[in-house]
Design a protein around this motif. Structure first.
Motif, PDB file in Angstrom:
ATOM      1  N   LYS A 136      27.227 -43.773   0.163  1.00  0.00           N
ATOM      2  CA  LYS A 136      26.982 -45.151   0.600  1.00  0.00           C
ATOM      3  C   LYS A 136      28.266 -45.801   1.102  1.00  0.00           C
ATOM      4  O   LYS A 136      28.243 -46.573   2.052  1.00  0.00           O
ATOM      5  N   GLN A 137      29.398 -45.491   0.464  1.00  0.00           N
ATOM      6  CA  GLN A 137      30.683 -46.022   0.931  1.00  0.00           C
ATOM      7  C   GLN A 137      31.016 -45.508   2.326  1.00  0.00           C
ATOM      8  O   GLN A 137      31.723 -46.169   3.074  1.00  0.00           O
ATOM      9  N   GLN A 138      30.495 -44.338   2.651  1.00  0.00           N
ATOM     10  CA  GLN A 138      30.689 -43.755   3.978  1.00  0.00           C
ATOM     11  C   GLN A 138      29.585 -44.201   4.947  1.00  0.00           C
ATOM     12  O   GLN A 138      29.471 -43.674   6.039  1.00  0.00           O
ATOM     13  N   ARG A 139      28.745 -45.140   4.520  1.00  0.00           N
ATOM     14  CA  ARG A 139      27.611 -45.674   5.283  1.00  0.00           C
ATOM     15  C   ARG A 139      26.559 -44.604   5.558  1.00  0.00           C
ATOM     16  O   ARG A 139      25.927 -44.588   6.599  1.00  0.00           O
ATOM     17  N   ILE A 140      26.376 -43.716   4.589  1.00  0.00           N
ATOM     18  CA  ILE A 140      25.322 -42.704   4.659  1.00  0.00           C
ATOM     19  C   ILE A 140      24.248 -43.107   3.662  1.00  0.00           C
ATOM     20  O   ILE A 140      24.506 -43.183   2.462  1.00  0.00           O
ATOM     21  N   ALA A 141      23.054 -43.378   4.163  1.00  0.00           N
ATOM     22  CA  ALA A 141      21.934 -43.738   3.299  1.00  0.00           C
ATOM     23  C   ALA A 141      21.364 -42.459   2.687  1.00  0.00           C
ATOM     24  O   ALA A 141      21.380 -41.403   3.323  1.00  0.00           O
ATOM     25  N   VAL A 142      20.866 -42.567   1.476  1.00  0.00           N
ATOM     26  CA  VAL A 142      20.320 -41.412   0.767  1.00  0.00           C
ATOM     27  C   VAL A 142      18.902 -41.733   0.310  1.00  0.00           C
ATOM     28  O   VAL A 142      18.695 -42.682  -0.437  1.00  0.00           O
ATOM     29  N   HIS A 143      17.938 -40.949   0.786  1.00  0.00           N
ATOM     30  CA  HIS A 143      16.573 -41.025   0.277  1.00  0.00           C
ATOM     31  C   HIS A 143      16.438 -39.979  -0.813  1.00  0.00           C
ATOM     32  O   HIS A 143      17.041 -38.905  -0.718  1.00  0.00           O
ATOM     33  N   LEU A 144      15.655 -40.284  -1.826  1.00  0.00           N
ATOM     34  CA  LEU A 144      15.514 -39.389  -2.970  1.00  0.00           C
ATOM     35  C   LEU A 144      14.090 -38.869  -3.099  1.00  0.00           C
ATOM     36  O   LEU A 144      13.132 -39.610  -2.876  1.00  0.00           O
ATOM     37  N   ALA A 145      13.981 -37.600  -3.474  1.00  0.00           N
ATOM     38  CA  ALA A 145      12.695 -36.990  -3.810  1.00  0.00           C
ATOM     39  C   ALA A 145      12.931 -36.132  -5.036  1.00  0.00           C
ATOM     40  O   ALA A 145      13.964 -35.470  -5.152  1.00  0.00           O
ATOM     41  N   GLU A 146      11.979 -36.152  -5.960  1.00  0.00           N
ATOM     42  CA  GLU A 146      12.121 -35.365  -7.181  1.00  0.00           C
ATOM     43  C   GLU A 146      11.377 -34.044  -7.122  1.00  0.00           C
ATOM     44  O   GLU A 146      11.591 -33.180  -7.954  1.00  0.00           O
ATOM     45  N   THR A 147      10.486 -33.889  -6.144  1.00  0.00           N
ATOM     46  CA  THR A 147       9.687 -32.668  -6.041  1.00  0.00           C
ATOM     47  C   THR A 147       9.688 -32.147  -4.615  1.00  0.00           C
ATOM     48  O   THR A 147       9.943 -32.898  -3.665  1.00  0.00           O
ATOM     49  N   THR A 148       9.377 -30.873  -4.478  1.00  0.00           N
ATOM     50  CA  THR A 148       9.244 -30.285  -3.152  1.00  0.00           C
ATOM     51  C   THR A 148       8.124 -30.969  -2.379  1.00  0.00           C
ATOM     52  O   THR A 148       8.263 -31.250  -1.189  1.00  0.00           O
ATOM     53  N   ALA A 149       7.018 -31.263  -3.040  1.00  0.00           N
ATOM     54  CA  ALA A 149       5.888 -31.919  -2.363  1.00  0.00           C
ATOM     55  C   ALA A 149       6.319 -33.251  -1.765  1.00  0.00           C
ATOM     56  O   ALA A 149       5.999 -33.555  -0.605  1.00  0.00           O
ATOM     57  N   ASP A 150       7.046 -34.058  -2.531  1.00  0.00           N
ATOM     58  CA  ASP A 150       7.511 -35.341  -2.010  1.00  0.00           C
ATOM     59  C   ASP A 150       8.528 -35.134  -0.890  1.00  0.00           C
ATOM     60  O   ASP A 150       8.522 -35.860   0.108  1.00  0.00           O
ATOM     61  N   ALA A 151       9.399 -34.153  -1.038  1.00  0.00           N
ATOM     62  CA  ALA A 151      10.392 -33.871   0.000  1.00  0.00           C
ATOM     63  C   ALA A 151       9.714 -33.492   1.312  1.00  0.00           C
ATOM     64  O   ALA A 151      10.112 -33.955   2.385  1.00  0.00           O
ATOM     65  N   LEU A 152       8.681 -32.659   1.235  1.00  0.00           N
ATOM     66  CA  LEU A 152       7.974 -32.240   2.444  1.00  0.00           C
ATOM     67  C   LEU A 152       7.307 -33.430   3.135  1.00  0.00           C
ATOM     68  O   LEU A 152       7.278 -33.506   4.367  1.00  0.00           O
ATOM     69  N   LYS A 153       6.795 -34.354   2.353  1.00  0.00           N
ATOM     70  CA  LYS A 153       6.200 -35.565   2.940  1.00  0.00           C
ATOM     71  C   LYS A 153       7.270 -36.391   3.648  1.00  0.00           C
ATOM     72  O   LYS A 153       7.059 -36.884   4.755  1.00  0.00           O
ATOM     73  N   GLU A 160      11.557 -22.345   2.337  1.00  0.00           N
ATOM     74  CA  GLU A 160      10.481 -21.510   2.881  1.00  0.00           C
ATOM     75  C   GLU A 160       9.302 -22.366   3.322  1.00  0.00           C
ATOM     76  O   GLU A 160       8.728 -22.151   4.395  1.00  0.00           O
ATOM     77  N   ALA A 161       8.938 -23.358   2.527  1.00  0.00           N
ATOM     78  CA  ALA A 161       7.823 -24.250   2.886  1.00  0.00           C
ATOM     79  C   ALA A 161       8.159 -25.050   4.146  1.00  0.00           C
ATOM     80  O   ALA A 161       7.279 -25.290   4.985  1.00  0.00           O
ATOM     81  N   MET A 162       9.404 -25.463   4.294  1.00  0.00           N
ATOM     82  CA  MET A 162       9.819 -26.183   5.501  1.00  0.00           C
ATOM     83  C   MET A 162       9.693 -25.271   6.726  1.00  0.00           C
ATOM     84  O   MET A 162       9.188 -25.694   7.774  1.00  0.00           O
TER      85      MET A 162
END
Length: 171
Positions: free
Chosen positions: A68-85, A113-115
């Motif tokens: 964030k200090q480098q102005r990079i936003a971070v989205h979070l996902a806790e599971t592969t299913a959420d990440a794929l969405k 692999e799913a990606m």
């Protein structure tokens, strides 16, 4: 008597159908235009947004703060299913993933692999602990490379450096 009852029932059916159609008829009222930006947790001046997949995101809070200090936003996902969405909805230049999540010690590699199966080609940096013995370290690096990961990071300093290097053209 029965003819009158049939007519009454028919009228009730017609009136019910008409009432139902009116309930779903489009409204002719104007829809207000948003005067405020949508609510997000991204900094308005973010130069990039990455996705971080980890079942314990609080473990990465210092790294996320550094991004964030480098102005990079971070989205979070806790599971592969959420990440794929999320990767289906957003254009991330990079994904960071923990190697293991929950009981699945290879969840990060399975996510890659799913990606691939979905035609999603976003570089993935696997972030995990390093095995103690040199043979284990070599095996881990080879396994991650064979799975198609863009890179492997095993320390906070390494993950930060690798992310910043990969995002250098856009940051």
């Amino acid at each position: 008597y029965s003819r009158a009852a049939l007519i009454a029932v028919a009228l009730l059916v017609i009136l019910s159908a008409a009432a139902g159609m009116m309930a779903f008829a489009p409204s002719h009222r104007a829809v207000g235009i948003r005067s405020t930006p949508p609510v997000t947790h991204d900094a308005p001046d973010a130069v990039a947004t990455i996705l971080w997949v980890d079942d314990h995101p609080s473990n990465n809070r210092l790294d996320i703060a550094a991004f964030k200090q480098q102005r990079i936003a971070v989205h979070l996902a806790e599971t592969t299913a959420d990440a794929l969405k999320l990767v289906a909805m957003n254009r991330y230049p990079l994904v960071i993933s923990d190697l293991g999540r929950g009981e699945d010690r290879l969840a990060g590699l399975k996510m890659i692999e799913a990606m691939k199966q979905r035609g999603i080609s976003v570089p993935v940096v696997i972030y995990t602990m390093r095995p103690k013995d040199p043979a284990g370290q070599d095996g881990q690096r080879q396994m991650v490379a064979d799975a198609g990961a863009a890179d492997l990071a095993v320390t906070p300093q390494e993950v930060r450096a690798k992310v910043l290097k990969r995002l250098a053209p856009s940051t």
